[in-house]
Design an enzyme around this catalytic site. Sequence first.
Site, mmCIF file in Angstrom:
data_model
loop_
_atom_site.group_PDB
_atom_site.id
_atom_site.type_symbol
_atom_site.label_atom_id
_atom_site.label_comp_id
_atom_site.label_asym_id
_atom_site.label_seq_id
_atom_site.Cartn_x
_atom_site.Cartn_y
_atom_site.Cartn_z
ATOM 1 N N ASP A 54 -2.388 1.109 7.246
ATOM 2 C CA ASP A 54 -1.613 0.930 6.013
ATOM 3 C C ASP A 54 -1.163 -0.521 5.840
ATOM 4 O O ASP A 54 -1.150 -1.053 4.723
ATOM 5 C CB ASP A 54 -0.399 1.868 5.987
ATOM 6 C CG ASP A 54 -0.817 3.332 5.989
ATOM 7 O OD1 ASP A 54 -1.526 3.737 5.054
ATOM 8 O OD2 ASP A 54 -0.440 4.059 6.930
ATOM 9 N N GLU B 135 -1.304 -1.598 -4.794
ATOM 10 C CA GLU B 135 -2.500 -0.791 -5.027
ATOM 11 C C GLU B 135 -2.191 0.294 -6.049
ATOM 12 O O GLU B 135 -1.142 0.935 -5.994
ATOM 13 C CB GLU B 135 -2.980 -0.155 -3.718
ATOM 14 C CG GLU B 135 -4.281 0.589 -3.865
ATOM 15 C CD GLU B 135 -4.823 1.102 -2.555
ATOM 16 O OE1 GLU B 135 -5.341 2.237 -2.552
ATOM 17 O OE2 GLU B 135 -4.725 0.387 -1.536
ATOM 18 N N ASP C 143 0.878 -1.164 0.000
ATOM 19 C CA ASP C 143 0.000 0.000 0.000
ATOM 20 C C ASP C 143 0.920 1.220 0.000
ATOM 21 O O ASP C 143 1.428 1.626 1.044
ATOM 22 C CB ASP C 143 -0.900 0.006 1.240
ATOM 23 C CG ASP C 143 -1.792 1.237 1.295
ATOM 24 O OD1 ASP C 143 -2.358 1.606 0.249
ATOM 25 O OD2 ASP C 143 -1.919 1.829 2.394
#
Length: 181
Positions: A139, A67, A8
């Site tokens: 996160d 992502e 992420d």
Amino acid sequence: MSLIIGIDPGSRMTGYGIIEKDGQKLRFVDAGTIKTETTAMPERLKRIFAGVDRIVRFHGPVEAAVEQVFMAQNPDSALKLGQARGAAIAALVNLDLQVAEYTARQIKQSVVGYGAADKEQVQMMVMKLLNLSICPQADAADALAAAICHAHASGSMSKMAVLNALGGMARGRSRYSSRRR
């Protein structure tokens, strides 16, 4: 059995999560954040690259999921996020990992079942899916969710490949058997 790393990306804090996939079973291996703790962007990118490199070398995942960047309201923020994402991807491909990319909506849909889920919902589902007793930092949970999404997607792709192969074999047999008559 394979290890999957999820990333992420963030310019100040990049989440990572590693899971093991064994058939349909998923198991938590590690998760955390790479904190850049500096204001200079080149130094942040160096720390993200080095952090991802160190984690991959230590755990040895064979698959990676990152992502994708969403379009932020602030162009400067989007640019910094894209640079952080690029540093993470560069570290992964530098170690010969193929990188799968998923949107935030795809990840949330895969893990929560709802593409507009909030961070708390993602954290709770990650805890449930990986049988964790403590809630991972947001996160890190997002990174674990990316890895889970990839595990689900790669499982679906494998099933589709098998079904396509079987379908081709079945079509081949039916054509063959009709020619024999």
